[in-house]
Design a protein around this motif. Structure first.
Motif, short mmCIF file in Angstrom:
data_model
loop_
_atom_site.label_atom_id
_atom_site.label_comp_id
_atom_site.label_asym_id
_atom_site.label_seq_id
_atom_site.Cartn_x
_atom_site.Cartn_y
_atom_site.Cartn_z
N GLY A 84 36.39 38.40 40.07
CA GLY A 84 36.77 39.69 39.33
C GLY A 84 37.07 40.73 40.44
N ILE A 85 37.35 41.79 39.88
CA ILE A 85 37.95 43.00 40.60
C ILE A 85 36.68 43.99 40.71
N VAL A 86 36.38 44.32 42.15
CA VAL A 86 35.54 45.27 42.33
C VAL A 86 35.50 46.69 42.59
N TRP A 96 39.59 41.74 45.09
CA TRP A 96 38.90 40.66 44.16
C TRP A 96 37.72 40.05 45.04
N THR A 97 36.68 39.63 44.48
CA THR A 97 35.67 38.88 45.08
C THR A 97 35.48 37.58 44.26
N ILE A 98 35.27 36.87 45.12
CA ILE A 98 34.65 35.19 44.29
C ILE A 98 33.55 34.71 45.10
N ALA A 99 32.49 34.47 44.58
CA ALA A 99 31.63 33.78 45.37
C ALA A 99 31.46 32.31 45.05
N PHE A 100 32.38 31.97 45.78
CA PHE A 100 32.79 30.61 45.78
C PHE A 100 31.87 29.39 45.87
N VAL A 125 45.25 35.66 36.94
CA VAL A 125 46.30 36.36 37.93
C VAL A 125 47.21 37.06 37.05
N GLU A 126 47.30 36.62 35.59
CA GLU A 126 48.13 37.57 34.81
C GLU A 126 47.56 39.01 34.73
N LYS A 127 45.97 39.14 34.52
CA LYS A 127 45.17 40.23 34.41
C LYS A 127 45.58 41.04 35.78
N GLY A 128 45.53 40.47 36.99
CA GLY A 128 45.83 41.00 37.98
C GLY A 128 47.05 41.90 38.35
N ILE A 129 48.02 41.31 37.60
CA ILE A 129 49.37 41.77 37.47
C ILE A 129 49.24 43.08 36.79
N CYS A 135 47.13 50.39 39.63
CA CYS A 135 46.95 50.69 41.02
C CYS A 135 48.10 51.65 41.28
N SER A 136 49.28 51.10 40.99
CA SER A 136 50.41 51.90 41.40
C SER A 136 50.46 53.44 40.99
#
Length: 394
Positions: A84-86, A96-100, A125-129, A135-136
């Motif tokens: 998720g995004i922190v 984004w962080t992922i506790a892989f 990924v689409e949520k990230g877009i 952010c812009s």
């Protein structure tokens, strides 16, 4: 890279590329989005155009443009996939962080199908877009890339030795490389155990050099990797656990309210595995060891839906889907992957934008001793048919 940063030669190449693909229906028509495809292929006009057009077809066939509104992710992924995004980095890019290492890969991959897992990756990924747009606005300048922190703490040889985990990892990389170019600014891998190099070596051949140049790998020295993170991310945008000052509303140094903690998936989420049996409407074919069999379907009407279901009597089978251009060029829509169709009936569908020849291919080339008996049923739903209307509601 942004269009404003191009030199004279690059700008001329970009203008030509933009004109070449002006007929494509893009999810983002902005110049900076179009530029990503050129950068990904080192300003090679032909390679970039081929890549973009293939991706446009892939998006249509898999209904990616509708995924955020019309698809509900499996609850096991929502609750136990810790990505998720922190916050955002110093350039206002989403972090984004992922506790892989804390992902229960066996549990995840026994709770969802491969198709749903890969679809969830695209969903994120689409949520990230969408986040790029926010952010812009915050940065008052274009933002079109993300920073990733991949934490390998807890990753074990047992996880890395789990074949479905390795297979799904390679398939994920292929999809992201082919359809989301230049979405990464930096990937910082931390707490990487020595055996991780074995897994990474399997993935590297599928990564373009442009992507590899953005990846940094660190071991267990927290002072080293936290310094690298703070070079890119302000402390108040980085969880305490990673060397920053951020805590969530519960005071959690990992900010677990922002993303899932991961952990073991309860068996109550596991898919019911019932050995499939052939249905009355199914046809059988035998795929000899070391060979492939193709099912070809001439789609005569645009926007038809190609649906299938199949099972094998004994053992898995490779499966892929593609169409053939009138000039004979093959365009992959679903790259080949081995399906455990002897354990569960496999179902799928494609949205056929083009009226061309579509091919479903069963691949047993990896088996040197055993032939595979495949039972299948394939249907084509034309626009306006009752079954097509049901598809459109999904």
């Amino acid at each position: 890279m942004f269009v404003s940063e191009l030199n004279e030669t690059q700008r001329a190449t970009f203008d030509q590329f933009k004109n070449n693909v002006k007929d494509c229906k893009l999810p983002d028509p902005s110049d900076n989005y179009i530029l990503k495809w050129l950068v990904a292929r080192n300003f090679d006009l032909n390679l970039a155009e081929k890549m973009l057009r293939h991706s446009v077809e892939w998006r249509r066939a898999n209904r990616i443009d509708e995924i955020l509104d019309n698809w509900e992710p499996p609850i096991a992924l929502v609750k136990y996939y810790p990505l998720g995004i922190v916050g955002w980095d110093k350039q206002f890019r989403p972090v984004w962080t992922i506790a892989f290492g804390h992902i229960d890969w066996r549990g995840i991959l026994q709770s969802v199908s491969k198709r749903d897992y890969l679809r969830y990756v695209c969903y994120l990924v689409e949520k990230g877009i969408v986040e790029f747009k926010k952010c812009s606005e915050r940065a008052k300048k274009p933002v079109s890339t993300s920073t990733f922190i991949i934490d390998m703490e807890g990753l074990s040889m047992r996880q890395m030795g789990y074949k479905p985990f390795r297979d799904i990892g390679i398939e994920t990389v292929k999809i992201l490389e082919a359809n989301y170019p230049e979405d990464l600014s930096k990937v910082i891998i931390i707490n990487a155990p020595k055996p991780f190099t074995l897994v990474f070596s399997m993935v590297k051949p599928f990564l373009h050099q442009v992507t590899l140049d953005k990846i940094s790998v660190y071991g267990f020295d927290k002072n080293e990797w936290s310094a690298a993170l703070l070079k890119e991310i302000d402390a108040d945008q980085l969880p305490v656990y990673y060397g920053g000052t951020m805590v969530d509303e519960n005071g959690d140094p990992k900010c677990s309210s922002k993303i899932s903690k991961g952990g073991e998936v309860p068996q109550s989420y596991y898919l019911d595995i019932v050995k499939p049996t052939p249905k009355k409407n199914m046809t059988s074919i035998s795929v000899a060891s070391g060979s492939k069999k193709k099912l070809e379907y001439k789609i005569i009407q645009s926007n038809s839906v190609l649906r299938w279901e199949f099972m094998t009597e004994d053992g898995d089978i490779g499966f892929s889907a593609y169409y053939v251009e009138r000039i004979g060029e093959k365009v992959d829509l679903m790259s080949s992957e081995r399906i455990q169709s002897h354990l569960m009936m496999e179902e799928g569908e494609l949205f056929c934008v083009r009226p061309v020849l579509y091919v479903l291919e069963f691949d047993n080339s990896y088996s040197y001793l055993r032939s595979k008996k495949v039972w299948y049923n394939v249907a084509v739903d034309l626009p306006g048919s009752s079954s097509f209307q049901e598809y459109a509601k999904k």
